[in-house]
Motif scaffolding. Sequence first.
Motif, PDB file in Angstrom:
ATOM      1  N   LYS A   1       0.835  -1.203   0.000  1.00 25.74           N
ATOM      2  CA  LYS A   1       0.000   0.000   0.000  1.00 25.74           C
ATOM      3  C   LYS A   1       0.867   1.249   0.000  1.00 25.74           C
ATOM      4  O   LYS A   1       0.593   2.206  -0.736  1.00 25.74           O
ATOM      5  N   ALA A   2       1.919   1.250   0.799  1.00 23.65           N
ATOM      6  CA  ALA A   2       2.819   2.408   0.832  1.00 23.65           C
ATOM      7  C   ALA A   2       3.463   2.625  -0.535  1.00 23.65           C
ATOM      8  O   ALA A   2       3.601   3.773  -0.987  1.00 23.65           O
ATOM      9  N   ILE A   3       3.831   1.551  -1.211  1.00 22.14           N
ATOM     10  CA  ILE A   3       4.420   1.660  -2.547  1.00 22.14           C
ATOM     11  C   ILE A   3       3.401   2.247  -3.521  1.00 22.14           C
ATOM     12  O   ILE A   3       3.727   3.143  -4.314  1.00 22.14           O
ATOM     13  N   ARG A   4       2.160   1.769  -3.463  1.00 19.74           N
ATOM     14  CA  ARG A   4       1.109   2.315  -4.340  1.00 19.74           C
ATOM     15  C   ARG A   4       0.890   3.803  -4.057  1.00 19.74           C
ATOM     16  O   ARG A   4       0.775   4.612  -4.990  1.00 19.74           O
ATOM     17  N   ASP A   5       0.832   4.162  -2.781  1.00 15.74           N
ATOM     18  CA  ASP A   5       0.632   5.564  -2.408  1.00 15.74           C
ATOM     19  C   ASP A   5       1.774   6.439  -2.907  1.00 15.74           C
ATOM     20  O   ASP A   5       1.543   7.539  -3.430  1.00 15.74           O
ATOM     21  N   LEU A   6       2.997   5.964  -2.760  1.00 18.04           N
ATOM     22  CA  LEU A   6       4.147   6.724  -3.246  1.00 18.04           C
ATOM     23  C   LEU A   6       4.129   6.848  -4.770  1.00 18.04           C
ATOM     24  O   LEU A   6       4.444   7.907  -5.320  1.00 18.04           O
ATOM     25  N   ALA A   7       3.753   5.784  -5.458  1.00 19.10           N
ATOM     26  CA  ALA A   7       3.671   5.829  -6.922  1.00 19.10           C
ATOM     27  C   ALA A   7       2.613   6.845  -7.359  1.00 19.10           C
ATOM     28  O   ALA A   7       2.829   7.600  -8.324  1.00 19.10           O
ATOM     29  N   ASN A   8       1.491   6.890  -6.654  1.00 16.26           N
ATOM     30  CA  ASN A   8       0.452   7.884  -6.973  1.00 16.26           C
ATOM     31  C   ASN A   8       0.966   9.293  -6.733  1.00 16.26           C
ATOM     32  O   ASN A   8       0.724  10.193  -7.548  1.00 16.26           O
ATOM     33  N   SER A   9       1.667   9.502  -5.632  1.00 21.04           N
ATOM     34  CA  SER A   9       2.227  10.822  -5.343  1.00 21.04           C
ATOM     35  C   SER A   9       3.229  11.232  -6.415  1.00 21.04           C
ATOM     36  O   SER A   9       3.253  12.386  -6.857  1.00 21.04           O
ATOM     37  N   ARG A  10       4.054  10.277  -6.850  1.00 22.66           N
ATOM     38  CA  ARG A  10       5.030  10.569  -7.897  1.00 22.66           C
ATOM     39  C   ARG A  10       4.318  10.943  -9.197  1.00 22.66           C
ATOM     40  O   ARG A  10       4.727  11.881  -9.897  1.00 22.66           O
TER      41      ARG A  10
END
Length: 127
Positions: free
Chosen positions: A97-106
């Motif tokens: 989930k943290a990886i998905r959230d970071l990818a969305n932020s990027r």
Amino acid sequence: MRIGELALRTGVSERSLRYYEEQQLLISDRTPGGHRDYAEWAVDRVIHIQELFAAGLASKKISALLPCMRDVDGGPSETATPKLIELLEAERARIDKAIRDLANSRAVLDDVIDVASGANHTAPSSS
């Protein structure tokens, strides 16, 4: 080995190693002079602790995991349980989930950069 050598071999500060002991993540014997004395396996243990901290696990969760991991390779020990698997799967889901959230932020930042870059290149010059 003494705490200084363990710190050098693992790249972890002596202060952190003392904290690991306070949290019961790492153990040492004491010399007759009261100095900490670590077994050779402590090197692998400290590396695993660092990896688990880097993955975002708190010291309480790490404390629950370490008895179920072999120090040499981090694989499961004979004491690994189905509860360990549940815990690890939950942590993996949290990291995913943290990886998905970071990818969305990027992606949002990329859009802003693209728009800002395009605005700077296409703005009419004032003459």
